[in-house]
Design a protein around this motif. Structure first.
Motif, PDB file in Angstrom:
ATOM      1  N   GLU A  97       0.828  -1.199   0.000  1.00  0.00           N
ATOM      2  CA  GLU A  97       0.000   0.000   0.000  1.00  0.00           C
ATOM      3  C   GLU A  97       0.868   1.258   0.000  1.00  0.00           C
ATOM      4  OE1 GLU A  97      -3.206  -0.115  -0.482  1.00  0.00           O
ATOM      5  OE2 GLU A  97      -3.046  -2.311  -0.510  1.00  0.00           O
ATOM      6  N   TYR A  98       1.992   1.226   0.693  1.00  0.00           N
ATOM      7  CA  TYR A  98       2.882   2.393   0.704  1.00  0.00           C
ATOM      8  C   TYR A  98       3.604   2.552  -0.631  1.00  0.00           C
ATOM      9  CZ  TYR A  98       1.984   3.216   5.611  1.00  0.00           C
ATOM     10  OH  TYR A  98       1.366   3.526   6.797  1.00  0.00           O
ATOM     11  N   PHE A  99       3.942   1.433  -1.282  1.00  0.00           N
ATOM     12  CA  PHE A  99       4.554   1.539  -2.605  1.00  0.00           C
ATOM     13  C   PHE A  99       3.544   2.084  -3.623  1.00  0.00           C
ATOM     14  CE2 PHE A  99       7.358  -2.027  -0.960  1.00  0.00           C
ATOM     15  CZ  PHE A  99       8.449  -1.191  -0.739  1.00  0.00           C
ATOM     16  N   LYS A 100       2.284   1.705  -3.485  1.00  0.00           N
ATOM     17  CA  LYS A 100       1.245   2.277  -4.344  1.00  0.00           C
ATOM     18  C   LYS A 100       1.128   3.782  -4.115  1.00  0.00           C
ATOM     19  CE  LYS A 100      -1.767  -1.792  -4.683  1.00  0.00           C
ATOM     20  NZ  LYS A 100      -3.123  -2.309  -4.370  1.00  0.00           N
ATOM     21  N   ASN A 112       9.205   2.410  -8.078  1.00  0.00           N
ATOM     22  CA  ASN A 112       7.965   2.176  -7.326  1.00  0.00           C
ATOM     23  C   ASN A 112       7.170   1.015  -7.906  1.00  0.00           C
ATOM     24  OD1 ASN A 112       8.619   4.317  -5.662  1.00  0.00           O
ATOM     25  ND2 ASN A 112       7.443   5.799  -6.865  1.00  0.00           N
ATOM     26  N   ILE A 113       7.055   0.991  -9.228  1.00  0.00           N
ATOM     27  CA  ILE A 113       6.312  -0.118  -9.850  1.00  0.00           C
ATOM     28  C   ILE A 113       7.030  -1.440  -9.635  1.00  0.00           C
ATOM     29  CG2 ILE A 113       7.368   0.224 -12.106  1.00  0.00           C
ATOM     30  CD1 ILE A 113       4.804  -0.693 -13.367  1.00  0.00           C
ATOM     31  N   LYS A 114       8.356  -1.425  -9.642  1.00  0.00           N
ATOM     32  CA  LYS A 114       9.106  -2.651  -9.384  1.00  0.00           C
ATOM     33  C   LYS A 114       8.860  -3.158  -7.966  1.00  0.00           C
ATOM     34  CE  LYS A 114      13.431  -2.501 -10.763  1.00  0.00           C
ATOM     35  NZ  LYS A 114      14.764  -1.919 -11.087  1.00  0.00           N
ATOM     36  N   GLN A 115       8.726  -2.255  -7.016  1.00  0.00           N
ATOM     37  CA  GLN A 115       8.457  -2.663  -5.641  1.00  0.00           C
ATOM     38  C   GLN A 115       7.034  -3.186  -5.478  1.00  0.00           C
ATOM     39  OE1 GLN A 115      10.630  -3.138  -3.505  1.00  0.00           O
ATOM     40  NE2 GLN A 115      12.376  -1.959  -4.267  1.00  0.00           N
ATOM     41  N   VAL A 116       6.078  -2.578  -6.185  1.00  0.00           N
ATOM     42  CA  VAL A 116       4.711  -3.113  -6.167  1.00  0.00           C
ATOM     43  C   VAL A 116       4.693  -4.516  -6.760  1.00  0.00           C
ATOM     44  CG1 VAL A 116       2.379  -2.840  -7.089  1.00  0.00           C
ATOM     45  CG2 VAL A 116       3.614  -0.845  -6.223  1.00  0.00           C
TER      46      VAL A 116
END
Length: 458
Positions: A97-100, A112-116
């Motif tokens: 949720e925090y990466f989103k 960020n998308i890689k972490q999601v």
């Protein structure tokens, strides 16, 4: 579809938010105001970063909480670091949720998308992770080995092996990590291309000549392929570079154990135990070394510790059944072997030992069913044929015993170096059947040691 629309490039480690638009913050009327607001938001990012790299997570979380309150949650870097900390704590869904949130603040930051996507992978939502990584691939300005590697891992999980090989090959081409070489080599080995897998490991060692991990993997593939000399050479190479590398120590111990040098193998395991005192595989192998030395009490103690550390490991259950059967503790052997076949219902030697145990417990009907299942699972195992023949001889059914003995003889012509103990039992059974002597009950007790498990080193 992706939970959020994604595209980005990660902010630098000094804590400054990248220059992309922060969509959730109202735009200031001029450049000076905007720069001042961005500086205000990122003013304490350096301190968050400092605490994070020191692994002072509790203090770091307090700082992040203060920053998010001051900025109404608009600090991208604070959200990002909090996501990393929550993932480290095992709170994968919360971290995502925090990466989103980071993505919504800065859609141009690809990290960020890689972490999601990584969070989706860890949650087992591999299809969604693939979609996320594909979106990251489209957005990336240059080839990214991390995206390719993780796409390969995702495709392995969804059993799309051709796609997995394609993306792992791309990752290997970029040559950023030995992990990609290992993953690709395992795919080749899974497809039966042992030569191709060995070539990949050799290529990887040319790129990373000091890698103990690659040397161990190459040694293990030679070990699985029956080439013990090359296996020992590569495991020795790994230990020469890192004498405390536990996987190499365990693998070397296993090779030595297979050749019956139990004391030497135990010395290797003792070194590995200093670093892995709670490894079920290690205790399992130690137990089988004691079994080979005929120290059955010590073997049972070690194997029970392995079972305690990994209750669902079928190999330790199988070995416990084997040792208890050897010690004539048939009820205990039945308990462990029954549990084993429930966990590993396609392992033929387990059914063979279960058949022997049931005969000792005077249950020939169920013993016959166990032997029949063992033959169905592996009709090419000479030990199973010999034991099944002994079962029929014990019941006085010579025609069926002769069928199994004939099957054994056909296998003996194709398989060299069959264990001498099995050959001795078969010779005795053949003389009983051909001379029509009175059958001797429970002759099926000598062959099971041929199937001791050597486990845990991979």
């Amino acid at each position: 579809m992706l939970p959020v629309k994604m595209a980005m490039n990660h902010s630098s480690l000094n804590g400054c938010v990248s220059s992309g638009r922060v969509s959730a913050v109202p735009r200031p009327t001029n450049t000076l105001d905007r720069d001042a607001e961005m500086f205000a938001i990122a003013a304490r990012n350096w301190l968050i970063h400092q605490r994070y790299v020191r692994k002072e997570f509790d203090i770091c979380k307090l700082l992040i909480e203060e920053e998010l309150q001051k900025t109404n949650g608009y600090n991208e870097y604070a959200n990002y670091v909090l996501g990393l900390i929550l993932r480290h704590e095992g709170k994968i869904q919360e971290s995502m949720e925090y990466f989103k949130k980071c993505h919504s603040l800065n859609p141009r930051n690809i990290e960020n998308i890689k972490q999601v996507a990584r969070s989706l992978f860890l949650l087992g939502r591999h299809e969604l992770a693939i979609e996320a990584y594909l979106e990251a691939e489209k957005t990336a300005e240059s080839p990214d080995w991390n995206i390719y590697h993780n796409l390969g891992e995702c495709y392995v999980r969804v059993e799309q092996y051709a796609k997995a090989r394609e993306y792992l090959s791309r990752a290997v081409t970029l040559g950023k990590s030995e992990t990609s070489y290992c993953a690709l080599a395992r795919l080749y080995e899974r497809d039966g291309d042992i030569r191709g897998a060995i070539d990949i490991y050799n290529t990887a060692l040319g790129v990373y000549p000091g890698s103990s991990e690659l040397a161990v993997e190459l040694g293990l593939i030679h070990l699985r392929n029956g080439d013990y000399q090359r296996a020992v050479n590569w495991l020795g190479y790994a230990l020469a570079h890192d004498g405390a590398y536990t996987q190499a120590l365990q693998a070397m111990g296993t090779v030595i154990q297979k050749h019956g040098e139990f004391d030497t193998a135990l010395a290797k395991y003792k070194m590995a135990a200093q670093y892995l005192p709670e490894s079920p595989a290690l205790w399992n192998n130690v137990g089988m070394c004691f079994f080979g030395k005929k120290k059955y009490i010590a073997a049972i103690s070690c194997l029970k510790r392995a079972h305690y550390l990994a209750p669902l490991d079928w190999k330790s259950l199988y070995n416990l059944g084997l040792v208890h059967l050897t010690c004539q503790q048939y009820s205990s052997a039945f308990t462990f072997l029954s549990a084993c076949v429930k966990l590993r219902h396609r392992h033929a030697p387990s059914f063979m030992l279960l058949g022997q145990t049931l005969m000792k417990l005077e249950d020939p009907d169920n013993a016959g069913k166990a032997y029949e299942q063992a033959v169905k699972l592996d009709a090419e195992d000479p030990a199973i044929r010999a034991n099944y023949a002994a079962y029929w001889v014990s019941l006085g059914d010579y025609p069926r015993a002769l069928d199994q003995l004939n099957a054994f003889n056909r296998l003996a012509q194709q398989i060299p170096n069959i264990d001498s103990e099995i050959l001795s039992v078969v010779s005795t059974l053949t003389s009983i059947v051909t001379r029509d002597k009175t059958p001797v009950r429970n002759n099926a007790s000598g062959e099971s040691s041929e199937h001791q498990s050597s486990v845990g080193y991979i």
